[in-house]
Design a protein around this motif. Sequence first.
Motif, mmCIF file in Angstrom:
data_model
loop_
_atom_site.group_PDB
_atom_site.id
_atom_site.type_symbol
_atom_site.label_atom_id
_atom_site.label_comp_id
_atom_site.label_asym_id
_atom_site.label_seq_id
_atom_site.Cartn_x
_atom_site.Cartn_y
_atom_site.Cartn_z
ATOM 1 N N ASP A 10 -7.783 -1.200 1.817
ATOM 2 C CA ASP A 10 -8.784 -1.811 0.933
ATOM 3 C C ASP A 10 -8.129 -2.539 -0.235
ATOM 4 O OD1 ASP A 10 -10.810 -0.869 2.542
ATOM 5 O OD2 ASP A 10 -11.290 0.859 1.279
ATOM 6 N N GLN A 11 -6.951 -2.075 -0.633
ATOM 7 C CA GLN A 11 -6.215 -2.715 -1.730
ATOM 8 C C GLN A 11 -5.342 -3.881 -1.239
ATOM 9 O OE1 GLN A 11 -4.111 0.270 -4.208
ATOM 10 N NE2 GLN A 11 -5.470 1.798 -3.306
ATOM 11 N N GLY A 12 -5.311 -4.100 0.070
ATOM 12 C CA GLY A 12 -4.514 -5.187 0.628
ATOM 13 C C GLY A 12 -3.029 -4.890 0.732
ATOM 14 N N LEU A 13 -2.657 -3.611 0.632
ATOM 15 C CA LEU A 13 -1.251 -3.238 0.648
ATOM 16 C C LEU A 13 -0.711 -2.989 2.053
ATOM 17 C CD1 LEU A 13 -1.302 -0.872 -2.462
ATOM 18 C CD2 LEU A 13 -0.520 -3.248 -2.347
ATOM 19 N N LEU A 14 -1.607 -2.805 2.998
ATOM 20 C CA LEU A 14 -1.256 -2.675 4.410
ATOM 21 C C LEU A 14 -2.487 -3.026 5.232
ATOM 22 C CD1 LEU A 14 -2.807 0.139 5.262
ATOM 23 C CD2 LEU A 14 -0.751 1.231 4.389
ATOM 24 N N LYS A 15 -2.330 -3.035 6.554
ATOM 25 C CA LYS A 15 -3.443 -3.298 7.451
ATOM 26 C C LYS A 15 -3.649 -2.075 8.328
ATOM 27 C CE LYS A 15 -3.546 -7.411 5.808
ATOM 28 N NZ LYS A 15 -4.578 -7.792 4.827
ATOM 29 N N ALA A 16 -4.763 -1.381 8.106
ATOM 30 C CA ALA A 16 -5.073 -0.222 8.925
ATOM 31 C C ALA A 16 -5.456 -0.685 10.328
ATOM 32 C CB ALA A 16 -6.213 0.584 8.300
ATOM 33 N N HIS A 39 7.720 -1.322 9.650
ATOM 34 C CA HIS A 39 6.749 -2.382 9.974
ATOM 35 C C HIS A 39 5.451 -1.844 10.579
ATOM 36 C CE1 HIS A 39 9.565 -5.542 8.985
ATOM 37 N NE2 HIS A 39 10.452 -4.964 9.755
ATOM 38 N N ARG A 40 5.529 -0.765 11.344
ATOM 39 C CA ARG A 40 4.346 -0.169 11.938
ATOM 40 C C ARG A 40 4.519 1.349 11.940
ATOM 41 N NH1 ARG A 40 1.923 2.019 16.310
ATOM 42 N NH2 ARG A 40 -0.201 1.309 16.774
ATOM 43 N N VAL A 41 3.439 2.062 11.717
ATOM 44 C CA VAL A 41 3.519 3.510 11.685
ATOM 45 C C VAL A 41 2.219 4.101 12.225
ATOM 46 C CG1 VAL A 41 2.601 3.715 9.327
ATOM 47 C CG2 VAL A 41 4.148 5.479 10.217
ATOM 48 N N THR A 42 2.300 5.255 12.870
ATOM 49 C CA THR A 42 1.102 5.931 13.369
ATOM 50 C C THR A 42 0.682 7.030 12.398
ATOM 51 O OG1 THR A 42 2.283 7.630 14.627
ATOM 52 C CG2 THR A 42 1.861 5.516 15.731
ATOM 53 N N SER A 43 -0.587 7.382 12.461
ATOM 54 C CA SER A 43 -1.090 8.477 11.615
ATOM 55 C C SER A 43 -0.393 9.788 11.941
ATOM 56 C CB SER A 43 -2.604 8.627 11.817
ATOM 57 O OG SER A 43 -3.281 7.452 11.453
ATOM 58 N N GLN A 57 0.937 8.095 -1.191
ATOM 59 C CA GLN A 57 0.637 6.721 -0.781
ATOM 60 C C GLN A 57 1.815 5.794 -1.023
ATOM 61 O OE1 GLN A 57 -3.100 5.501 -2.530
ATOM 62 N NE2 GLN A 57 -4.294 6.856 -1.214
ATOM 63 N N GLN A 58 2.556 6.009 -2.084
ATOM 64 C CA GLN A 58 3.760 5.211 -2.328
ATOM 65 C C GLN A 58 4.800 5.471 -1.238
ATOM 66 O OE1 GLN A 58 4.255 2.780 -4.517
ATOM 67 N NE2 GLN A 58 6.272 2.449 -3.576
ATOM 68 N N THR A 59 4.910 6.720 -0.811
ATOM 69 C CA THR A 59 5.833 7.064 0.268
ATOM 70 C C THR A 59 5.430 6.387 1.568
ATOM 71 O OG1 THR A 59 6.288 9.218 -0.747
ATOM 72 C CG2 THR A 59 6.824 8.975 1.587
ATOM 73 N N ILE A 60 4.122 6.317 1.815
ATOM 74 C CA ILE A 60 3.616 5.630 3.013
ATOM 75 C C ILE A 60 4.030 4.159 2.989
ATOM 76 C CG2 ILE A 60 1.513 4.810 4.151
ATOM 77 C CD1 ILE A 60 0.211 7.491 3.375
ATOM 78 N N LEU A 61 3.873 3.513 1.836
ATOM 79 C CA LEU A 61 4.224 2.097 1.723
ATOM 80 C C LEU A 61 5.723 1.875 1.914
ATOM 81 C CD1 LEU A 61 1.961 1.056 -1.292
ATOM 82 C CD2 LEU A 61 1.620 0.494 1.121
ATOM 83 N N GLU A 62 6.528 2.750 1.378
ATOM 84 C CA GLU A 62 7.977 2.642 1.528
ATOM 85 C C GLU A 62 8.386 2.838 2.990
ATOM 86 O OE1 GLU A 62 9.442 5.536 -1.178
ATOM 87 O OE2 GLU A 62 9.022 4.324 -2.973
ATOM 88 N N THR A 110 -6.209 13.327 6.217
ATOM 89 C CA THR A 110 -5.714 12.901 4.903
ATOM 90 C C THR A 110 -5.000 11.562 5.009
ATOM 91 O OG1 THR A 110 -5.468 15.186 4.132
ATOM 92 C CG2 THR A 110 -4.190 13.509 2.975
ATOM 93 N N ILE A 111 -4.184 11.424 6.022
ATOM 94 C CA ILE A 111 -3.469 10.168 6.236
ATOM 95 C C ILE A 111 -4.438 9.015 6.472
ATOM 96 C CG2 ILE A 111 -1.915 8.918 7.781
ATOM 97 C CD1 ILE A 111 -0.491 10.873 5.919
ATOM 98 N N ARG A 112 -5.462 9.238 7.281
ATOM 99 C CA ARG A 112 -6.448 8.183 7.556
ATOM 100 C C ARG A 112 -7.150 7.737 6.281
ATOM 101 N NH1 ARG A 112 -6.896 10.673 12.798
ATOM 102 N NH2 ARG A 112 -8.257 12.306 11.986
ATOM 103 N N ARG A 113 -7.461 8.675 5.419
ATOM 104 C CA ARG A 113 -8.096 8.314 4.129
ATOM 105 C C ARG A 113 -7.120 7.502 3.270
ATOM 106 N NH1 ARG A 113 -10.345 13.588 4.658
ATOM 107 N NH2 ARG A 113 -8.669 14.507 3.406
ATOM 108 N N ASP A 114 -5.861 7.914 3.256
ATOM 109 C CA ASP A 114 -4.849 7.169 2.493
ATOM 110 C C ASP A 114 -4.705 5.739 3.032
ATOM 111 O OD1 ASP A 114 -4.216 9.220 0.761
ATOM 112 O OD2 ASP A 114 -2.520 9.953 1.956
ATOM 113 N N LEU A 115 -4.655 5.614 4.340
ATOM 114 C CA LEU A 115 -4.485 4.287 4.946
ATOM 115 C C LEU A 115 -5.673 3.386 4.653
ATOM 116 C CD1 LEU A 115 -2.913 5.131 8.436
ATOM 117 C CD2 LEU A 115 -1.757 4.453 6.316
#
Length: 249
Positions: free
Chosen positions: A45-51, A18-22, A7-12, A35-40
Amino acid sequence: MKKEERQQTILEYLSKEHRVTSAELSEYLSVSEDTIRRDLKELSDQGLLKAVRGGAVAPSPMPLHYRKREKHDLENKKIIAEKAISYLKDGQIVFIDGGTTSLALVESFPHNLRLTVITNSFPVAMLVEDLPNIELIFAGGRMCKTSFTTSSMETLDFFKNFRADVCILGICSIHHERGITASLYDDSQIKKNMIQNSNFIIALSSSEKIDTAEPYFVSQLKDIDVLVSNISPDDEILKNYKNKGLTVL
């Protein structure tokens, strides 16, 4: 790779793109799209990105409170104001919202400009007070101390009584698929109302807000006439907005 590391790698990754696909993340991290969808979802939910459908976008990096925003990125706000001022002509009725970039535009008004300004922003109202040829109509209601604007049902009802020639919209986030979004619900409703009651919509956005998203929907891109930013209209990040039919400055 553990979930926390993934998940940290996803945020980085998202902070750079700025935008990424599953699908992209699935290939990049060698895990399933489920797995990616669950991570996103967890990160959203934590406000760290917008699914969003098929992936995620970054949230706006802008601070929420007005006092923290008013001194942020002043040079780029001046650039945006210089580009947008050409759309304002004598005799117009103009809606101006509570964004700090909108305030920078008001600061650039020449003393001989003759407008009727309708706003719910206390800082905008204070600036207009010193401009002898600007008539001010202020939208009352409950004050939001985060944005220094009025924001209530009374404010919404007030704007319905007017039809503006131009709406100056300082936006929180804009995305070529999700449209314009805001971080505060009441603010999103005020902006939506302004758009619905205006003939011509000018959206003001610094480059850091482009391709980001917030929780509350304001409008689709088709509702906007002009997008004004601090970067060159030929910048690659603006290509998708041109393709949607927006005039980009």
